[in-house]
Design an enzyme around this catalytic site. Sequence first.
Site, PDB file in Angstrom:
ATOM      1  N   GLY A  46     -26.219   4.600 -13.168  1.00 57.77           N
ATOM      2  CA  GLY A  46     -27.593   4.236 -13.517  1.00 57.77           C
ATOM      3  C   GLY A  46     -28.589   5.308 -13.091  1.00 57.77           C
ATOM      4  N   VAL A  71     -26.266  -1.685  -3.887  1.00 60.66           N
ATOM      5  CA  VAL A  71     -26.523  -0.244  -3.808  1.00 60.66           C
ATOM      6  C   VAL A  71     -27.991   0.056  -4.112  1.00 60.66           C
ATOM      7  CG1 VAL A  71     -25.970   1.988  -4.849  1.00 60.66           C
ATOM      8  CG2 VAL A  71     -24.138   0.380  -4.297  1.00 60.66           C
ATOM      9  N   GLY A  72     -28.514  -0.580  -5.137  1.00 60.64           N
ATOM     10  CA  GLY A  72     -29.931  -0.385  -5.453  1.00 60.64           C
ATOM     11  C   GLY A  72     -30.218   0.903  -6.203  1.00 60.64           C
ATOM     12  N   CYS A 130     -30.138  -5.015 -13.490  1.00 58.82           N
ATOM     13  CA  CYS A 130     -29.720  -4.689 -12.123  1.00 58.82           C
ATOM     14  C   CYS A 130     -30.320  -5.693 -11.146  1.00 58.82           C
ATOM     15  CB  CYS A 130     -30.159  -3.273 -11.737  1.00 58.82           C
ATOM     16  SG  CYS A 130     -29.721  -2.911 -10.017  1.00 58.82           S
ATOM     17  N   ASN A 192     -23.677  -7.866 -16.539  1.00 57.24           N
ATOM     18  CA  ASN A 192     -23.932  -7.178 -15.282  1.00 57.24           C
ATOM     19  C   ASN A 192     -23.470  -8.130 -14.168  1.00 57.24           C
ATOM     20  OD1 ASN A 192     -25.051  -5.538 -13.188  1.00 57.24           O
ATOM     21  ND2 ASN A 192     -26.597  -4.788 -14.620  1.00 57.24           N
ATOM     22  N   GLY A 217     -15.897  -8.122 -10.034  1.00 59.30           N
ATOM     23  CA  GLY A 217     -14.462  -8.314  -9.792  1.00 59.30           C
ATOM     24  C   GLY A 217     -13.938  -9.554 -10.505  1.00 59.30           C
ATOM     25  N   THR A 266     -15.228  -2.576 -11.548  1.00 57.30           N
ATOM     26  CA  THR A 266     -14.721  -2.637 -10.176  1.00 57.30           C
ATOM     27  C   THR A 266     -13.241  -2.267 -10.081  1.00 57.30           C
ATOM     28  OG1 THR A 266     -16.380  -4.313  -9.739  1.00 57.30           O
ATOM     29  CG2 THR A 266     -14.577  -4.197  -8.181  1.00 57.30           C
TER      30      THR A 266
END
Lengths: 305, 255
Positions: A46, A71-72, A130, A192, A217, A266
């Site tokens: 991203g 994570v951001g 996100c 997402n 996952g 993942t």
Amino acid sequence: MVKLGFSIGDLQFKNPVITASGTFGYGSEFDDFLDVSRLGGIVVKGTTLEPREGNPYPRMAETASGMLNAVGLQNKGIDYFEKNIYPRLSEYNTNVIVNINGSCIDDYVALAERINKLDKIPAIELNISCPNVKMGGMVFGTNPVSAREVIKAVRTICIKKLIVKLSPNVTNIVEFAHISEEEGADSISLINTLLGMSVDVRSMKPSLSTITGGLSGPAIKPVALRMVWQVANAVNIPVIGMGGIMNSDDAIEFILAGASAIQVGTASFIDPQASVKILEGIENYLITKGFSDIKEITGLINKSG
Amino acid sequence: MTKRIESLKVIDNKPLKKDFFIIELESSGKLPEMKPGQFVQARVDRSQETFLRRPLSIHDVDFVRNTFKLLVQVVGKGTESLSKLNKGDYLNLIYPLGNSFTLPAKGARTLLVGGGCGIAPLLYLGRYLKSQGIIPDILLGFRNRDRILEYNDYEAVGNVFLTTEDGSAGEKGFVTGHSLLGKARYDKVFCCGPEMMMKAIAGLCRKNNTDCEVSLENLMGCGIGVCLCCVVDTVKGHLCTCTDGPVFNIKELKW
């Protein structure tokens, strides 16, 4: 030979296996493990206009059959991407798609304009889903009015194929799929991550610095599959399914439910070769079942008789 | 350096004191180059509760026999499962991963400091230093004498000094209080252990203007620099412990 290709408009993909944003870096991290050019496409990390440091550590928690991340959108920004990453990416013989993120509509538009100038990038994935950023991201993807505004604004200027990545954190996913199609998206990718959380009972604190994060996952696969099936039945543009795909059987489930292609996310953390193994598995499945073209099984469960 | 995915044969799984164990693995081919400080990502099993791989330090390598060892502490379900591997089982690894300790100049007075399971990467480092003509001082801290691990192995590569929290062996207290640190002067310090310990050693090294590298144990997702989950805050911003580390010079860290 089995035909594995699919297309988004006039953009051809040699096969339906694409790696998901944020799980495959910029491809080169996997050069030791597989030939990236075998894949149908890769969606790179991203990207935002300005560099982002992301959220503080800890950003990850293992869960039953999955993981949470927060994570951001850590990334070095579009300038760095253009100068240092893009030249390397164009060496891969596969469709390289850039996942773009903004905290306002102008950010998304500015990013799409920058990508317009990059010849070797045939498509963008518009990330309005996100869950790990305070501004933008999922805020766009969970509100029908702002989702429509951002898709419309980007579509107006975007000369690349436009894939809209949807958030599962909504009551009615089909509504957002319809909005994407109505505003001119060429394809929809979903899902997402699902918003979740975890608490560390030893330290008696949240496991993530942001308290909540995105669940990915195998834990989310049934939810993802249900949403992909709903969306594939509701729109006439190609749907790219993802969410907990670990092996080729998982991938085939999504294809039978109506996905034209799938993304591997993942799974690449646990087995860096997962994407090519899934590709080989899909091909073997079609041969074993006596099909000559993957299109014969796309959405097969939805066809009567 | 090329990373690989390989299922390696478990040729030994030796329980040590308390909850520690050493797995010895054999490669069917030739081992890749592996440097002190590097780690592996071990696939635990197919249990739903141990979904991700586990990062483990490379404890010792024998290139002649094509084997290497992992020293592991049982801290959760993943490591517990690894402790039960039998001889002849196979363990799937992605390796070797991460950067490595920086070899000091010839003749450098060198100290290795480790606590608990953090001693794991220091044996291979000590062996490597010795092969380069540097005999390090090795300061190891444990809770008590029953928890001292592999003393003879460390003794074979350097001069070992001990602390235990209860004074049952070596000097009483933590490594940071050992009299050695007040007397000797070092050109280079390598440290691995609990974060509190590494921060204290880093503080001492800053005060004495001693070059110091620490090996971090942040929680990891992928181990290959793509998930960006294991970051540490540095003067260059968030860096991945798995690919920019696990070894960092304390000058880089915002400690």
